[in-house]
Enzyme design. Sequence first.
Site, PDB file in Angstrom:
ATOM      1  N   ASP A  67      27.207  -3.159   0.216  1.00 21.78           N
ATOM      2  CA  ASP A  67      25.985  -3.450   0.966  1.00 21.78           C
ATOM      3  C   ASP A  67      25.347  -4.772   0.538  1.00 21.78           C
ATOM      4  O   ASP A  67      25.751  -5.377  -0.471  1.00 21.78           O
ATOM      5  CB  ASP A  67      24.982  -2.294   0.806  1.00 21.78           C
ATOM      6  N   ASP A 136      17.268   9.236  -3.908  1.00 19.15           N
ATOM      7  CA  ASP A 136      17.197  10.111  -2.730  1.00 19.15           C
ATOM      8  C   ASP A 136      18.589  10.575  -2.275  1.00 19.15           C
ATOM      9  O   ASP A 136      18.744  11.099  -1.184  1.00 19.15           O
ATOM     10  CB  ASP A 136      16.433   9.427  -1.587  1.00 19.15           C
ATOM     11  N   HIS A 138      21.277   8.696  -1.794  1.00 23.68           N
ATOM     12  CA  HIS A 138      22.061   7.795  -0.938  1.00 23.68           C
ATOM     13  C   HIS A 138      23.254   7.188  -1.661  1.00 23.68           C
ATOM     14  O   HIS A 138      23.223   6.986  -2.881  1.00 23.68           O
ATOM     15  CB  HIS A 138      21.180   6.697  -0.305  1.00 23.68           C
ATOM     16  N   GLU A 143      20.663   5.952   3.694  1.00 20.61           N
ATOM     17  CA  GLU A 143      19.465   6.720   3.364  1.00 20.61           C
ATOM     18  C   GLU A 143      19.524   8.109   4.005  1.00 20.61           C
ATOM     19  O   GLU A 143      20.315   8.332   4.928  1.00 20.61           O
ATOM     20  CB  GLU A 143      18.237   5.956   3.866  1.00 20.61           C
TER      21      GLU A 143
HETATM   22  C1  GLP Z   1      20.882   0.624  -4.518  1.00 18.70           C
HETATM   23  C2  GLP Z   1      22.336   0.398  -4.070  1.00 18.70           C
HETATM   24  C3  GLP Z   1      23.194   1.609  -4.358  1.00 18.70           C
HETATM   25  C4  GLP Z   1      23.007   2.059  -5.791  1.00 18.70           C
HETATM   26  C5  GLP Z   1      21.541   2.402  -6.029  1.00 18.70           C
HETATM   27  C6  GLP Z   1      21.278   2.946  -7.412  1.00 18.70           C
HETATM   28  O1  GLP Z   1      20.207   1.443  -3.643  1.00 18.70           O
HETATM   29  N1  GLP Z   1      22.392   0.095  -2.688  1.00 18.70           N
HETATM   30  O2  GLP Z   1      24.551   1.284  -4.103  1.00 18.70           O
HETATM   31  O3  GLP Z   1      23.829   3.160  -6.048  1.00 18.70           O
HETATM   32  O4  GLP Z   1      20.810   1.207  -5.824  1.00 18.70           O
HETATM   33  O5  GLP Z   1      20.927   1.943  -8.303  1.00 18.70           O
HETATM   34  P1  GLP Z   1      20.952   2.108  -9.867  1.00 18.70           P
HETATM   35  O6  GLP Z   1      22.377   2.128 -10.258  1.00 18.70           O
HETATM   36  O7  GLP Z   1      20.244   0.890 -10.383  1.00 18.70           O
HETATM   37  O8  GLP Z   1      20.251   3.378 -10.190  1.00 18.70           O
END
Ligand code: GLP
Length: 258
Positions: A67, A136, A138, A143
């Site tokens: 993404d 959440d 995702h 989402e």
């Molecule tokens: C963002 C990314 C996700 C990732 C999430 C969690 O939303 N788009 O791919 O898994 O962050 O982030 P973190 O690893 O910092 O908790």
Amino acid sequence: MEVIIKANYDEISLEAANYVKRLVQNKPNCVLGLATGSTPLGLYKELIRMHREEGLDFSKVYTFNLDEYYGIPHSHEQSYHTFMQENLFQHINVQPERIHVPSGTAEDVKAFCQWYEDEIKRLGGIDLQILGIGRDGHIAFNEPGSSLGSRTRIKTLTQETIEDNARFFGSKDLVPRYAVTMGVGTIFEAKEIILLANGANKAETIAKAVEGPVTAQVTASILQLHPNTIFLLDEAAASKLERNDYYKWVYENKPRHT
Ligand code: GLP
């Protein structure tokens, strides 16, 4: 679906890096699906170490990131383009023309998303997809409420995700409202998937994703239907799983022929 629980963050990072290493050694032109966020940073550090100290060769590897924020330039210090360059790509010998990160500036977003999907297919599909998980539930930026069959597209972020990412942008008002993200259906087609999670703040989400119902309200829960997925967790992230002991038992007693 396999649940592997390790003592701490360093151990899950090392375990994930060993999976990537085996794949790259067995299939030098493999297609890796990569994630951003703080969770895979330990994995990337270990891959950089393996490249420098053990000569792990990424020169034929293709990469696709999950993404990108929509509406900020790729040169923005918080873009996922910048994140990947700084935390992995510039430290290993992956070839720039083999790297794919969704565009956050495409004018014709729909056409771009179709191209991204086509490119994944043209290169034979994703061999191994690395995932983190949002609070959440995702995966990528899918989402709650994202269709479980969704493809690469533009997505509006939830308030919770915007708040979680405000720490990187200085204020939540500066966090983009949209992202271009692979769909749940796109991710599901990866041949192998490793979802990494660490820390107590992910425990409830992990319990829902692993042991809750499969639902578009927790998009990671679709992985329960995937034939080749590993949830690679530290003790804290696994702490709310009801069948915690069983997962450890399975891991310790793995049949030799698998
Ligand atoms: C963002 C990314 C996700 C990732 C999430 C969690 O939303 N788009 O791919 O898994 O962050 O982030 P973190 O690893 O910092 O908790």
